[in-house]
Design a protein around this motif. Structure first.
Motif, PDB file in Angstrom:
ATOM      1  N   ASN B  30       0.681  -1.185   0.047  1.00 59.89           N
ATOM      2  CA  ASN B  30      -0.078  -0.069  -0.032  1.00 59.89           C
ATOM      3  C   ASN B  30       0.718   1.340  -0.130  1.00 59.89           C
ATOM      4  O   ASN B  30       0.542   2.430  -0.279  1.00 59.89           O
ATOM      5  CB  ASN B  30      -1.005   0.030   1.275  1.00 59.89           C
ATOM      6  CG  ASN B  30      -1.613  -1.130   1.449  1.00 59.89           C
ATOM      7  OD1 ASN B  30      -2.126  -1.619   0.511  1.00 59.89           O
ATOM      8  ND2 ASN B  30      -1.959  -1.696   2.749  1.00 59.89           N
ATOM      9  N   TYR B  72      -0.033   9.206 -12.387  1.00 57.00           N
ATOM     10  CA  TYR B  72      -0.072  10.352 -11.716  1.00 57.00           C
ATOM     11  C   TYR B  72       0.727  11.365 -12.324  1.00 57.00           C
ATOM     12  O   TYR B  72       2.066  10.949 -12.417  1.00 57.00           O
ATOM     13  CB  TYR B  72       0.357  10.188 -10.186  1.00 57.00           C
ATOM     14  CG  TYR B  72      -0.541   9.197  -9.305  1.00 57.00           C
ATOM     15  CD1 TYR B  72      -1.854   9.955  -8.973  1.00 57.00           C
ATOM     16  CD2 TYR B  72      -0.444   8.108  -9.210  1.00 57.00           C
ATOM     17  CE1 TYR B  72      -2.690   9.003  -8.231  1.00 57.00           C
ATOM     18  CE2 TYR B  72      -1.296   7.136  -8.614  1.00 57.00           C
ATOM     19  CZ  TYR B  72      -2.596   7.594  -8.285  1.00 57.00           C
ATOM     20  OH  TYR B  72      -3.595   6.951  -7.390  1.00 57.00           O
TER      21      TYR B  72
ATOM     22  N   TYR C 240      -6.806  12.777   2.820  1.00 53.97           N
ATOM     23  CA  TYR C 240      -6.036  12.769   1.447  1.00 53.97           C
ATOM     24  C   TYR C 240      -6.180  14.097   0.853  1.00 53.97           C
ATOM     25  O   TYR C 240      -7.107  14.876   0.547  1.00 53.97           O
ATOM     26  CB  TYR C 240      -6.873  11.826   0.591  1.00 53.97           C
ATOM     27  CG  TYR C 240      -6.615  11.586  -1.015  1.00 53.97           C
ATOM     28  CD1 TYR C 240      -5.686  10.401  -1.118  1.00 53.97           C
ATOM     29  CD2 TYR C 240      -6.598  12.416  -2.048  1.00 53.97           C
ATOM     30  CE1 TYR C 240      -5.086  10.349  -2.285  1.00 53.97           C
ATOM     31  CE2 TYR C 240      -6.325  12.224  -3.172  1.00 53.97           C
ATOM     32  CZ  TYR C 240      -5.503  11.040  -3.289  1.00 53.97           C
ATOM     33  OH  TYR C 240      -4.804  10.656  -4.435  1.00 53.97           O
ATOM     34  N   ARG C 281      -2.525  11.329   3.457  1.00 52.07           N
ATOM     35  CA  ARG C 281      -1.995  10.944   2.338  1.00 52.07           C
ATOM     36  C   ARG C 281      -2.013  11.786   1.270  1.00 52.07           C
ATOM     37  O   ARG C 281      -2.851  12.604   1.019  1.00 52.07           O
ATOM     38  CB  ARG C 281      -3.047   9.410   1.819  1.00 52.07           C
ATOM     39  CG  ARG C 281      -2.773   8.213   2.879  1.00 52.07           C
ATOM     40  CD  ARG C 281      -1.423   7.493   2.369  1.00 52.07           C
ATOM     41  NE  ARG C 281      -1.167   6.306   3.083  1.00 52.07           N
ATOM     42  CZ  ARG C 281      -0.651   6.355   4.231  1.00 52.07           C
ATOM     43  NH1 ARG C 281      -0.258   7.456   4.800  1.00 52.07           N
ATOM     44  NH2 ARG C 281      -0.339   5.297   4.965  1.00 52.07           N
ATOM     45  N   CYS C 289      -9.007  11.362  -8.817  1.00 46.13           N
ATOM     46  CA  CYS C 289      -8.881  10.895  -7.584  1.00 46.13           C
ATOM     47  C   CYS C 289      -9.892  11.651  -6.320  1.00 46.13           C
ATOM     48  O   CYS C 289      -9.861  11.250  -5.253  1.00 46.13           O
ATOM     49  CB  CYS C 289      -7.546  10.825  -6.690  1.00 46.13           C
ATOM     50  SG  CYS C 289      -6.339   9.665  -7.610  1.00 46.13           S
ATOM     51  N   SER C 298      -6.442   5.133  -4.534  1.00 36.64           N
ATOM     52  CA  SER C 298      -5.041   5.749  -4.376  1.00 36.64           C
ATOM     53  C   SER C 298      -4.537   5.611  -2.995  1.00 36.64           C
ATOM     54  O   SER C 298      -3.383   5.522  -3.051  1.00 36.64           O
ATOM     55  CB  SER C 298      -5.098   7.517  -4.762  1.00 36.64           C
ATOM     56  OG  SER C 298      -4.139   7.861  -4.631  1.00 36.64           O
ATOM     57  N   GLU C 300      -4.937   3.071  -1.304  1.00 38.46           N
ATOM     58  CA  GLU C 300      -4.455   1.872  -1.216  1.00 38.46           C
ATOM     59  C   GLU C 300      -3.075   1.487  -2.134  1.00 38.46           C
ATOM     60  O   GLU C 300      -2.598   0.427  -2.143  1.00 38.46           O
ATOM     61  CB  GLU C 300      -5.574   0.447  -1.890  1.00 38.46           C
ATOM     62  CG  GLU C 300      -6.729   0.547  -0.873  1.00 38.46           C
ATOM     63  CD  GLU C 300      -7.976  -0.232  -1.440  1.00 38.46           C
ATOM     64  OE1 GLU C 300      -7.780  -0.476  -2.662  1.00 38.46           O
ATOM     65  OE2 GLU C 300      -8.853  -0.537  -0.620  1.00 38.46           O
ATOM     66  N   GLY C 301      -2.828   2.523  -2.676  1.00 40.94           N
ATOM     67  CA  GLY C 301      -1.277   2.625  -3.532  1.00 40.94           C
ATOM     68  C   GLY C 301      -1.601   2.277  -4.801  1.00 40.94           C
ATOM     69  O   GLY C 301      -0.527   1.644  -5.616  1.00 40.94           O
ATOM     70  N   LYS C 302      -2.779   2.288  -5.524  1.00 40.94           N
ATOM     71  CA  LYS C 302      -2.935   1.841  -6.695  1.00 40.94           C
ATOM     72  C   LYS C 302      -3.195   3.053  -7.782  1.00 40.94           C
ATOM     73  O   LYS C 302      -3.235   4.187  -7.246  1.00 40.94           O
ATOM     74  CB  LYS C 302      -4.225   1.018  -7.022  1.00 40.94           C
ATOM     75  CG  LYS C 302      -4.115  -0.229  -5.807  1.00 40.94           C
ATOM     76  CD  LYS C 302      -5.196  -1.099  -6.352  1.00 40.94           C
ATOM     77  CE  LYS C 302      -5.434  -2.295  -4.942  1.00 40.94           C
ATOM     78  NZ  LYS C 302      -6.534  -2.439  -4.613  1.00 40.94           N
ATOM     79  N   ARG C 303      -3.436   2.655  -8.979  1.00 40.48           N
ATOM     80  CA  ARG C 303      -3.882   3.597  -9.988  1.00 40.48           C
ATOM     81  C   ARG C 303      -5.177   4.236  -9.468  1.00 40.48           C
ATOM     82  O   ARG C 303      -5.897   3.582  -9.012  1.00 40.48           O
ATOM     83  CB  ARG C 303      -3.823   3.029 -11.307  1.00 40.48           C
ATOM     84  CG  ARG C 303      -2.679   2.662 -12.176  1.00 40.48           C
ATOM     85  CD  ARG C 303      -2.991   1.529 -13.258  1.00 40.48           C
ATOM     86  NE  ARG C 303      -3.720   2.129 -14.160  1.00 40.48           N
ATOM     87  CZ  ARG C 303      -3.203   3.037 -15.176  1.00 40.48           C
ATOM     88  NH1 ARG C 303      -1.967   3.512 -15.098  1.00 40.48           N
ATOM     89  NH2 ARG C 303      -3.993   3.607 -16.055  1.00 40.48           N
ATOM     90  N   GLY C 304      -5.427   5.533  -9.615  1.00 41.26           N
ATOM     91  CA  GLY C 304      -6.647   6.152  -9.108  1.00 41.26           C
ATOM     92  C   GLY C 304      -7.747   5.934  -9.842  1.00 41.26           C
ATOM     93  O   GLY C 304      -8.274   6.948 -10.612  1.00 41.26           O
ATOM     94  N   GLN C 305      -8.323   4.753 -10.152  1.00 40.82           N
ATOM     95  CA  GLN C 305      -9.077   4.541 -11.276  1.00 40.82           C
ATOM     96  C   GLN C 305     -10.487   4.119 -10.439  1.00 40.82           C
ATOM     97  O   GLN C 305     -10.451   3.396  -9.472  1.00 40.82           O
ATOM     98  CB  GLN C 305      -8.947   3.312 -12.134  1.00 40.82           C
ATOM     99  CG  GLN C 305      -7.781   3.697 -12.914  1.00 40.82           C
ATOM    100  CD  GLN C 305      -7.684   2.823 -14.395  1.00 40.82           C
ATOM    101  OE1 GLN C 305      -7.612   1.587 -14.249  1.00 40.82           O
ATOM    102  NE2 GLN C 305      -7.506   3.323 -15.388  1.00 40.82           N
ATOM    103  N   PRO C 308     -17.211   0.780 -10.451  1.00 39.97           N
ATOM    104  CA  PRO C 308     -18.918   1.192 -10.410  1.00 39.97           C
ATOM    105  C   PRO C 308     -19.396   1.063  -9.068  1.00 39.97           C
ATOM    106  O   PRO C 308     -18.804   0.018  -8.291  1.00 39.97           O
ATOM    107  CB  PRO C 308     -19.185   0.018 -11.217  1.00 39.97           C
ATOM    108  CG  PRO C 308     -18.252  -0.832 -12.075  1.00 39.97           C
ATOM    109  CD  PRO C 308     -16.845  -0.296 -11.248  1.00 39.97           C
ATOM    110  N   TRP C 319      -9.976  -0.794   1.686  1.00 40.62           N
ATOM    111  CA  TRP C 319      -9.613  -2.454   1.971  1.00 40.62           C
ATOM    112  C   TRP C 319     -10.814  -3.177   2.150  1.00 40.62           C
ATOM    113  O   TRP C 319     -10.801  -4.130   3.087  1.00 40.62           O
ATOM    114  CB  TRP C 319      -8.689  -2.319   3.171  1.00 40.62           C
ATOM    115  CG  TRP C 319      -7.455  -1.957   2.669  1.00 40.62           C
ATOM    116  CD1 TRP C 319      -6.568  -2.259   1.718  1.00 40.62           C
ATOM    117  CD2 TRP C 319      -6.761  -0.691   3.154  1.00 40.62           C
ATOM    118  NE1 TRP C 319      -5.365  -1.662   1.633  1.00 40.62           N
ATOM    119  CE2 TRP C 319      -5.534  -0.659   2.619  1.00 40.62           C
ATOM    120  CE3 TRP C 319      -6.878  -0.080   4.427  1.00 40.62           C
ATOM    121  CZ2 TRP C 319      -4.730   0.575   2.892  1.00 40.62           C
ATOM    122  CZ3 TRP C 319      -6.115   1.018   4.902  1.00 40.62           C
ATOM    123  CH2 TRP C 319      -4.707   1.204   3.775  1.00 40.62           C
TER     124      TRP C 319
END
Ligand SMILES: Cc1cc2nc3c(=O)[nH]c(=O)nc-3n(C[C@H](O)[C@H](O)[C@H](O)COP(=O)(O)O)c2cc1C
Ligand code: SF4
Ligand code: SF4
Ligand code: FES
Lengths: 238, 162, 549
Positions: B30, B72, C240, C281, C289, C298, C300-305, C308, C319
């Motif tokens: 994470n 990003y 955030y 964060r 985002c 984001s 969670e450290g992922k691509r901010g996609q 649905p 999580w």
């Protein structure tokens, strides 16, 4: 114990478990909903937007592949408006890449092409964007032609969720987004790829294909992935 | 919690900062974005070696690290120029002529927005709102925010940088 | 540390007594706006000047958050009852210090008996420009943490949620979703953990309200999150914040440190069983985002996609746990509602829109800056009374609200009272609070193109209609702007607007056609002039094939 829900699709009474999606129940009952990104057995992302359906009383369209069924809901899978939207979405996909079916290895065996036929798309009102993307032939057995990719991310998911290799991912964003292997390195140089070929078999178009196939020869073998099914079933041409 | 057993790609002391960030988050996957922030801040950009090191240390697949790094806008894979000229194209600045400033500099320096001059002296960048809407149009020269900038003034500031 | 109401009151008195030792207090704005005109230097020089004159024991200097009139910075205020000064330079300092006990320095005075100041109603910004954002004592002296202590010691979680429901507070992040309802959904959701997230992504270009709140009054945001944590049963919170806001991050970090030290964060807060921690964060430059599911990805450290919805974050968020996500300004309203009571809050505003809204005024308007007004005030009052009208004798043309998801409102609708509903009916939206005023020199097609370019650049690329559709719409708008479009292109543009609006996965795509639709609705003639006459009425667009005059 999951409870059973009863509801209607196209005025027909149907039922399913509460954790099932509209798409699953429609398929069980042989009601057709077009899909591209969805593949049973992989996680759902809801990105192609072809499976949108109308639900009575909802202000927004519902994404059938991810929307859980609800007691008493009334779903409509076909209408002039939905057909219009779906046709335009497929047009957008055609305009985004270079889909020249006549010279494609997947000609006649492509889910995008199928979709265009099913939806009665015969010409494009939006202009072609004609990208000039890379063709990566560095892998000993496979080729990746990004000009034919529709970013369904099935390759990314099968590689991560089934093979456990996570060789693929998506880079960039918006109209510039593409799928990549490792650090955007040649596929052939990939440290993580196990050469299992699952990505090639699940790819709905001619973007990923086996070396040595020429025009219209690439049919995807899904038999060895029996738990994966897409709109085209397990890959045997209809 | 996982521990880092890897040695950094080089002797460079800045890796300690990167390691510290990863440690603070228990080397959890994470922590990818937080870690990339530290790399970007310490090194100015994200080199392939750095991405590999972060990927291995956090147990995140390479392609996912690359996917995040390119998603990003804050992260860059190439080093920036010695000087940075960032033109704000937020709505307020756009309405008040930010685009004209950008076009003028772009033409004079011979580079497009997002590019760096061949000699590596000047990077011309754009941003969607630096939050100085009250002083529109705003331009950031290196680290200094200047408000109410006119195209001639902007040229005056950057002309020695290319 | 078991802080109760009595002890809190004692600390208020102590803090006020400490301030009372000074005969004067000079407040210097240290927010981003004034900092970009070197207010930090000004503060240093003021301190030096006081020291030189041996006045450091009688006159206090305080760095504070935004006063509002951002275009006139640096702004300082002399208390008590003293004047406010604008565009202060270092060379003005001796005169200002000399004038402390006499008449104000005339040429620097910023008049405060104007509609810009007296038409505003401050709840969210009540401490902005008054307290030192880095001092927890200042915050407590201004009534800070009273809401939290009351909630923890005197109210059940359900009572807290009920007061928000009765106060009719609605989310200030743009959608106006009832806050009480959202909290009660999260409270009811089952999960081993629950999270509270504060959305400080503020990506709309032309909006700087949330930044001001975080910079000027960070404890208020924390207090709102704490009360939320108590009400919904969460034990961890994330703030955030976009990486473009370093000062806000610095203030929030300092606030978290102090609040933890004083026992307002951590284990057993104020001697109750309630425990809560907060972490920050950073965003990394992606507008999408701000959308809640992308924001969660984001963190969670992922691509901010986005993904649905349903399931909504309230059921399955960070999580997979139930997650409450609200905007900065929404949290900033919580403590005052609990402290002063829901009736007080409910008395401000109108209909289903209660309380105030903070707006950032910018563009072609005399008084640029940050304002807080009661819901229901008309757009005309904002632009002409508070905003002071359009500069240089130009005519008003349109007001843009809601950023890239909103639209342009023409002059004929200026008497509309502000509410979530009324702005949507006009084809725009409340949005997070950016208000950009355009005069006759702006071309509406060009503005639509500007926003479409923004959406195209910020599209995450996940779903087809937004990824490909915004690129086509941008190309079509570019063609209209350079005079090479036909009426067929316009028809295609309208068709694409319909498809993208109704089939995109998330709010970014769904609302990306709004700027086009609203300008087509009110300024269709400008589109026609570009297409048919190959002419830009405002003279902004450069035509490829200009017609010979
Ligand atoms: C593209 C997009 C961008 C958004 N940006 C923000 C933002 O910057 N700040 C914010 O508070 N909400 C933003 N939102 C709304 C959030 O998704 C969410 O609804 C909001 O944070 C909820 O808080 P509220 O109920 O307090 O308004 C955005 C939504 C979309 C679709
Ligand atoms: S390469 Fe094939 S499977 Fe992978 S995203 Fe593209 S179209 Fe889908
Ligand atoms: S609407 Fe746009 S931003 Fe939202 S998911 Fe689709 S591509 Fe991404
Ligand atoms: S969005 Fe449901 S199948 Fe693609």
């Amino acid at each position: 114990m999951a409870t059973v829900k009863t509801f209607k699709i196209n005025d027909e009474d149907v039922s399913g478990r509460e954790d099932e999606t509209i798409l699953q129940i429609a398929r069980e009952n042989d009601i057709f909903i077009p899909t591209l990104c969805n593949m049973e057995g992989l996680s759902s992302v809801g990105s192609c937007r072809l499976c949108l359906v109308e639900v009575k009383g909802w202000t927004k369209l519902a994404t059938a592949c991810v929307t859980k069924i609800q007691e008493g809901m009334e779903v409509y899978t076909d209408s002039e408006r939905l057909r219009e939207y779906r046709r335009m979405i497929v047009e957008l996909l055609f305009s985004e890449g270079n889909h020249i079916c006549a010279v494609c290895v997947s000609n006649g065996r492509c889910e995008l092409q199928d979709m265009a036929q099913i939806l009665g798309m015969n010409h494009l009102v939006v202009p072609y964007r004609r990208p000039n993307l890379k063709i990566d032939a560095s892998h000993e057995r496979f080729i990746n032609d990004q000009n034919r990719c529709i970013l369904c991310t099935r390759c990314v998911r099968v590689c991560d969720e089934i093979e456990g290799a996570h060789t693929w991912d998506v880079m960039g964003r918006g109209i510039e987004a593409t799928v990549i292997t490792d650090l955007n390195e040649p596929w052939g140089a990939s440290q993580s790829c196990t050469t299992c070929g699952k990505c090639v078999q699940v790819c709905p178009t001619g973007a990923l294909f086996e070396k040595g196939k020429s025009v219209a020869e690439m049919s995807k073998k899904r038999e060895f992935l029996p738990y994966l099914t897409s709109m085209r079933g397990n890959g045997k041409a209809k | 919690m996982r521990s880092a057993t890897l040695a950094p790609p080089s002797e460079d002391k800045r890796w300690r900062l990167v390691d510290a960030t990863m440690r603070r988050h228990g080397h959890s996957p994470n922590a990818l974005i937080e870690t990339l922030h530290t790399v970007q801040e310490s090194f100015g950009y994200l080199e392939d070696d750095a991405l590999r090191y972060v990927a291995k240390s956090l147990h995140v697949p390479m392609s996912r690290v690359y996917g995040v790094a390119t998603f990003y806008y804050f992260f860059s894979l190439k080093p920036a120029g010695e000087h940075r000229c960032v033109v704000c194209l937020g709505t307020a600045c756009y309405i008040k002529g930010g685009k004209a400033i950008l076009d003028t500099i772009s033409e004079m320096a011979g580079i497009k927005p997002g590019q760096t001059t061949p000699d590596g002296r000047l990077s011309l960048l754009t941003v969607r709102c630096v939050g100085s809407c009250g002083l529109a149009p705003a331009v950031v020269f290196d680290d200094e925010v200047k408000g109410r900038v006119t195209p001639p003034e902007a040229i005056d500031r950057v002309k020695d940088w290319f | 540390m078991a802080i109760n109401m009595d002890e809190l009151k004692e600390r208020v008195v102590a803090s006020q007594e400490a301030d009372a030792q000074f005969t004067h207090s000079i407040r210097v704005c240290m927010a981003s706006g004034c900092l970009s005109s070197q207010s930090d230097l000004l503060k240093k020089e003021l301190e030096a000047e006081l020291k030189k004159r041996g006045l450091e024991k009688t006159c206090q200097i305080k760095g504070v958050g935004c006063f509002g009139p951002c275009a006139n910075g640096p702004v300082i205020a002399v208390e008590p009852n003293g004047p406010m000064y604008q565009e202060v330079k270092v060379t003005d300092i001796p005169a200002i210090v000399e004038a402390l006990d006499t008449k104000p320095v005339e040429k620097l005075v910023l008049p405060t008996d104007t509609p810009f100041f007296n038409r505003q109603v401050k709840i969210v910004l009540e401490n902005s420009g008054k307290i030192d954002p880095e001092s927890i004592e200042d915050y407590i002296a201004a009534g800070g943490f009273e809401g939290l202590v009351r909630a923890l010691h005197e109210m059940t979680p359900q009572e807290v949620i009920d007061s928000l429901t009765k106060a009719n507070l609605r989310g200030r992040g743009g959608g106006g979703y009832p806050t009480g309802l959202k909290w009660s959904t999260v409270a009811k959701a089952e999960g081993a953990h629950k999270y509270v997230i504060c959305n400080g992504d503020e990506g709309d270009p032309g909006a700087f309200m949330d930044r001001s709140v975080m910079e000027a009054d960070p404890f208020r945001v924390l207090e709102g999150m704490l009360i939320a944590g108590y009400a919904v049963g969460a034990d961890y919170g994330y703030l955030y914040v976009r990486a473009e806001y370093p000062l806000a991050v610095k203030m929030l970090k300092a606030a978290i440190r102090q609040a933890t030290k004083q026992g307002f964060l951590g284990k057993n807060i104020c001697g109750t069983p309630f425990s809560f921690e907060v972490d920050i964060r950073l965003g990394a430059g992606a507008f999408v985002c701000g959308e809640e599911t992308a924001l969660i990805a984001s963190i969670e450290g992922k691509r901010g996609q986005p993904r649905p919805r349903p399931p909504y974050p309230a059921e399955s968020g960070l999580w997979g746990y139930p997650t409450l996500i609200n905007n900065v300004e929404t949290y900033a309203n919580i403590a005052p509602i609990i402290r002063r009571g829901m009736e007080w809050f409910h008395d401000i505003g109108f209909h289903k829109n209660r309380g105030t809204k903070v707006f950032a005024l910018s563009g072609k308007i005399n008084n640029i800056g940050l304002i807080e007004v009661p819901m229901g005030i008309t757009l005309r009052e904002i632009i002409y009374d508070i905003g002071g009208g359009i500069p240089n004798g130009k005519a008003f043309k349109a007001l843009q609200t809601g950023g890239p998801s909103g639209g342009c409102i023409p002059a004929e609708h200026l008497d509309t009272p502000i509410s979530y509903e009324s702005l949507s009916q006009l084809g725009s939206m409340m949005g997070s609070g950016g208000m950009i005023i355009m005069d006759e020199t702006s071309c509406m097609v060009d503005v639509a193109k500007y926003f479409m370019e923004f959406c195209m650049d910020e599209s995450c690329g996940k779903c087809v209609p937004c990824r490909v559709g915004t690129a086509h719409m941008y190309d079509l708008l570019s063609k209209i702007c350079d005079g090479s479009a036909t009426l067929d292109d316009l028809a295609l543009l309208e068709q694409l607007c319909d498809v993208v609006k109704n089939t995109s996965l998330c709010g970014l795509g769904q609302s990306s056609p709004n700027p086009v639709l609203s300008t087509l609705r009110y300024f269709r003639d400008e589109y026609m002039a570009h297409i048919v006459e190959k002419r830009c009425p405002a003279g902004v667009c450069k035509m490829k094939h200009a017609v010979e005059a």
